[in-house]
Design a protein around this motif. Structure first.
Motif, mmCIF file in Angstrom:
data_model
loop_
_atom_site.group_PDB
_atom_site.id
_atom_site.type_symbol
_atom_site.label_atom_id
_atom_site.label_comp_id
_atom_site.label_asym_id
_atom_site.label_seq_id
_atom_site.Cartn_x
_atom_site.Cartn_y
_atom_site.Cartn_z
ATOM 1 N N VAL A 27 4.186 14.305 -5.971
ATOM 2 C CA VAL A 27 3.137 13.643 -5.609
ATOM 3 C C VAL A 27 2.714 12.544 -6.239
ATOM 4 C CG1 VAL A 27 0.532 14.016 -5.328
ATOM 5 C CG2 VAL A 27 2.005 15.892 -4.586
ATOM 6 N N ALA A 28 2.950 12.505 -7.353
ATOM 7 C CA ALA A 28 2.782 11.251 -8.516
ATOM 8 C C ALA A 28 3.779 10.315 -7.930
ATOM 9 C CB ALA A 28 3.157 11.975 -9.987
ATOM 10 N N LEU A 29 4.990 10.526 -7.791
ATOM 11 C CA LEU A 29 5.880 9.662 -7.180
ATOM 12 C C LEU A 29 5.573 8.937 -5.930
ATOM 13 C CD1 LEU A 29 9.429 11.158 -8.302
ATOM 14 C CD2 LEU A 29 8.538 9.146 -9.108
ATOM 15 N N TRP A 30 5.058 9.861 -5.215
ATOM 16 C CA TRP A 30 4.807 9.474 -3.848
ATOM 17 C C TRP A 30 3.490 8.340 -4.129
ATOM 18 C CZ3 TRP A 30 1.973 13.364 -0.080
ATOM 19 C CH2 TRP A 30 1.589 12.690 1.089
ATOM 20 N N GLN A 31 2.497 8.710 -5.090
ATOM 21 C CA GLN A 31 1.523 7.990 -5.104
ATOM 22 C C GLN A 31 1.901 6.504 -5.733
ATOM 23 O OE1 GLN A 31 -1.984 8.546 -4.532
ATOM 24 N NE2 GLN A 31 -2.460 6.528 -5.240
ATOM 25 N N ILE A 32 2.998 6.665 -6.697
ATOM 26 C CA ILE A 32 3.481 5.463 -7.374
ATOM 27 C C ILE A 32 4.130 4.596 -5.962
ATOM 28 C CG2 ILE A 32 5.153 4.513 -8.893
ATOM 29 C CD1 ILE A 32 4.633 7.144 -10.606
ATOM 30 N N ALA A 33 4.956 5.176 -5.290
ATOM 31 C CA ALA A 33 5.596 4.398 -4.258
ATOM 32 C C ALA A 33 4.838 3.681 -3.588
ATOM 33 C CB ALA A 33 6.484 5.579 -3.584
ATOM 34 N N CYS A 34 3.621 4.269 -3.044
ATOM 35 C CA CYS A 34 2.676 3.561 -2.339
ATOM 36 C C CYS A 34 2.028 2.385 -3.067
ATOM 37 C CB CYS A 34 1.571 4.558 -1.777
ATOM 38 S SG CYS A 34 1.977 5.827 -0.591
ATOM 39 N N LEU A 66 3.798 5.510 5.440
ATOM 40 C CA LEU A 66 2.721 6.692 5.100
ATOM 41 C C LEU A 66 1.924 6.102 3.680
ATOM 42 C CD1 LEU A 66 3.222 9.886 4.911
ATOM 43 C CD2 LEU A 66 4.989 9.711 3.232
ATOM 44 N N SER A 67 0.766 6.622 4.022
ATOM 45 C CA SER A 67 -0.281 6.456 3.167
ATOM 46 C C SER A 67 -0.042 7.450 1.796
ATOM 47 C CB SER A 67 -1.612 6.913 3.498
ATOM 48 O OG SER A 67 -1.646 6.129 4.988
ATOM 49 N N SER A 68 -0.833 6.922 0.685
ATOM 50 C CA SER A 68 -0.703 7.454 -0.684
ATOM 51 C C SER A 68 -1.592 8.631 -0.444
ATOM 52 C CB SER A 68 -1.272 6.441 -1.517
ATOM 53 O OG SER A 68 -2.621 6.315 -1.518
ATOM 54 N N PRO A 69 -1.211 9.708 -1.304
ATOM 55 C CA PRO A 69 -1.806 10.876 -1.540
ATOM 56 C C PRO A 69 -3.279 10.629 -1.437
ATOM 57 C CG PRO A 69 -0.112 11.012 -2.715
ATOM 58 C CD PRO A 69 -0.030 9.327 -2.296
ATOM 59 N N LEU A 85 6.347 2.008 -0.088
ATOM 60 C CA LEU A 85 6.000 2.640 1.170
ATOM 61 C C LEU A 85 4.871 2.017 1.729
ATOM 62 C CD1 LEU A 85 5.842 6.578 0.497
ATOM 63 C CD2 LEU A 85 7.240 5.618 2.123
ATOM 64 N N PRO A 86 4.944 1.350 2.524
ATOM 65 C CA PRO A 86 3.848 0.590 3.171
ATOM 66 C C PRO A 86 2.822 1.729 3.833
ATOM 67 C CG PRO A 86 5.925 0.121 4.568
ATOM 68 C CD PRO A 86 6.289 1.003 3.311
ATOM 69 N N PRO A 87 1.929 1.299 3.991
ATOM 70 C CA PRO A 87 0.829 2.317 4.389
ATOM 71 C C PRO A 87 0.851 2.588 5.903
ATOM 72 C CG PRO A 87 -0.408 0.203 3.764
ATOM 73 C CD PRO A 87 1.030 0.167 3.435
ATOM 74 N N ASP A 88 1.577 1.615 6.853
ATOM 75 C CA ASP A 88 1.762 1.999 8.220
ATOM 76 C C ASP A 88 2.846 2.952 8.330
ATOM 77 O OD1 ASP A 88 3.445 0.369 7.236
ATOM 78 O OD2 ASP A 88 3.709 -0.934 9.415
#
Ligand code: ATP
Ligand code: MG
Lengths: 235, 274
Positions: free
Chosen positions: B41-48, B58-61, B53-56
């Motif tokens: 989840v943390a990596l996902w957040q950082i990627a956003c 995948l949005s951040s957690p 990871l553009p929000p269109d």
């Protein structure tokens, strides 16, 4: 029944396909009599028991039982999803309560396992529950199909004493199927040997109880000979 | 993505065992098992945050969480939840009733077996999700096709397991209880049905998994309300945060029903645990 017999079998013939397992068999058992039935494997002992228990009606000849029958098998065949005490009294009519079950379990010294699941019992304990379940029905005829066959030797000895005591107390007629000649000689009033689909020989045992193994040593040799043990040990 | 309830994690419920008073020491969930999920989840957040990871796409957690709170606040999420759960509830009830009833009839009676089992076995091979076009023609695009799809998906696993459970009853037990004087109905209620219960519960678990899956598929096709509608609608506006919220709710529902079945199992099959 006019004859006053608990079991009266006349000309009983049972075939599986074209294989005749019981052939014109006659058998009488008096009320309260303890009869042991021996015979080689596949000789038709269980088949005969099933007929007497009313489980097999596809036969020729007549087999009449006067009064109630109940059965205990080599495997205890308890319902694993019902607690021990329920196993004892389920199927009784009219329906009876836990107190009756406890009384029956006390006779086989298992009252403190009344609320256990059958899974948790040892083999000997489960077999005693199965006995309690058979006896609580107050049968006139108790059919036992190798009930001790799966038990270790020590437990079996204890079970002999127990069955003898229960029999003397409740006085049902008993038909005990066994492979153990000594067991038959210890417990029975009469020993029958089944062969070729009929009662091939019969021995009346007069020795008072409790008996010792040596009490019917003469009969023992004859029964073993009937079973083909002496000259055909490998049969 | 599907709500995979069939091989659900075995640990999730260790903190909510039914009789807590009998267990003085509750087993604490092993915290080490949380390390990698949290890291992901943390990596996902950082990627956003870094724009990887553009929000269109995948949005951040964090955005998802906010969207969830917002949707819950406006009542949209609650309404969608109720609509979707109702669909599954009704569909499941109908399908389960049919599956169990047919299973019992086919399992218990000879003619039931001859007449019921062959057609059910044949229908079972149909990919039932492929029936959607037919269902739309038959039932229109309202609630009915979705409920029918769920019911159909639920009926088969239950039927098969109830049928097998009844057929596999130990003949020695039937023989013994017959000799001991059980009546027909006593044999049914104390021997046949209890012996079919473990299988039935397996069927129940499978059918609940299928129920959520059918719902999700059914709601994708056409819906003007419910979680599927929420998700499809969000797609139009590139709201990936709302889509993820919908998926999370689906997943939570699947897990919740699975936990309920396991609770039922533990109570109903106590005799096996010993
Ligand atoms: N349902 C059945 N169908 C066909 N043959 C059977 C069936 N039941 C029993 N038999 C046959 O009948 C014969 C007698 O079987 P039975 O079970 O009565 O023997 P038994 O004397 O009890 O043997 P054991 O001492 O090994 O228990 C055997 O040859 C068996 O193969
Ligand atoms: Mg036998």
């Amino acid at each position: 029944m006019a004859s006053g017999l608990t079991v009266e079998v006349r000309g009983l013939t049972k075939k599986f396909g074209d294989r005749t397992v019981l052939h014109e068999l006659d058998l009488d058992i008096a009320p309260g009599e303890f009869v042991a039935l021996l015979g080689r494997s596949g000789s038709g002992k269980s088949t005969l028991l099933k007929v007497l228990a009313g489980l097999d009606t596809d036969v020729n000849g007549s087999a009449t039982v006067d009064g109630k029958v109940s059965v205990a098998f080599q495997q205890p065949r308890l319902l694993p999803w019902r607690r021990v005490w329920r196993n004892v009294v389920l199927g009784l009519h009219p329906v009876v309560g836990r107190d009756v079950a406890i009384k029956a379990l006390t006779e086989v010294r298992l009252a403190d396992h009344a609320d256990a699941w059958p899974r948790t019992l040892s083999g000997g304990e489960a077999q005693r529950v199965s006995l309690a379940r058979a006896l609580v029905r107050e049968p006139n005829l108790l059919l036992l199909d190798e009930p001790f066959g799966a038990l270790d030797a020590l437990t079996r000895l204890a079970m002999h004493r127990l069955v003898e005591a229960l029999w003397q107390q409740h006085e049902p007629a008993v038909l005990l199927v066994t492979h153990d000649v000594d067991e038959a000689l210890l417990l029975a009033d009469r020993v029958l040997v089944l062969d070729e689909g009929r009662i091939a020989s019969e021995y009346v045992l007069g020795h008072p109880r409790p008996r010792e193994l040596s009490d019917h040593i003469d009969v023992r040799a004859k029964v073993l000979a009937d079973l083909g043990v002496t000259e055909r040990a490998s049969a | 993505m599907s709500v995979s309830t069939l091989g659900a994690p075995a640990r999730a419920d260790s903190a909510q065992q039914p009789p807590p008073e009998r267990k003085p020491r509750r087993k604490l969930p092993d915290l080490r098992r949380w390390i990698s999920p949290l890291a992901i989840v943390a990596l996902w957040q950082i990627a956003c945050e870094t724009g990887l990871l553009p929000p269109d796409k995948l949005s951040s957690p964090w955005t998802v969480l906010q969207a969830g709170i917002e949707l819950a606040g406006t009542g949209e999420l609650g309404d969608a939840f109720v609509v979707s759960t109702t669909r599954v509830g009704i569909g499941f009830a109908i399908g389960a009733a049919i599956g169990v009833l047919l299973g019992i009839v086919a399992g218990l009676s000879r003619w039931g077996n001859y007449l019921v089992d062959p057609p059910v076995q044949m229908l079972r091979t149909l990919p039932f999700l492929g029936l959607i076009p037919l269902f739309i023609l038959w039932f229109g695009i309202g609630e009915e096709p979705k409920i029918a799809l769920v019911a159909l998906g639920v009926a088969f696993p239950l039927y098969l397991n109830v049928y097998a459970g009844i057929r596999n009853v130990d003949s020695h037990l039937i023989e013994a209880t017959t000799a001991l004087g059980y009546t027909r109905s006593e044999r049914l209620f104390h021997v046949v049905l209890p012996s079919a219960l473990p299988n039935t519960l397996v069927g129940l678990r499978q059918s609940l998994g299928v129920a959520w899956l059918s719902l999700i598929v059914g709601e994708q096709v056409n819906a003007s309300s419910g979680l599927g509608y929420l998700i499809n609608n969000a797609r139009e506006f590139l709201r990936t945060d709302v889509i993820v919220v919908g998926l999370v709710v689906y997943a939570a529902l699947g897990l919740a029903t699975d936990a309920i079945v396991r609770l039922v199992e533990r109570r109903a099959l106590r005799w096996r645990a010993a």
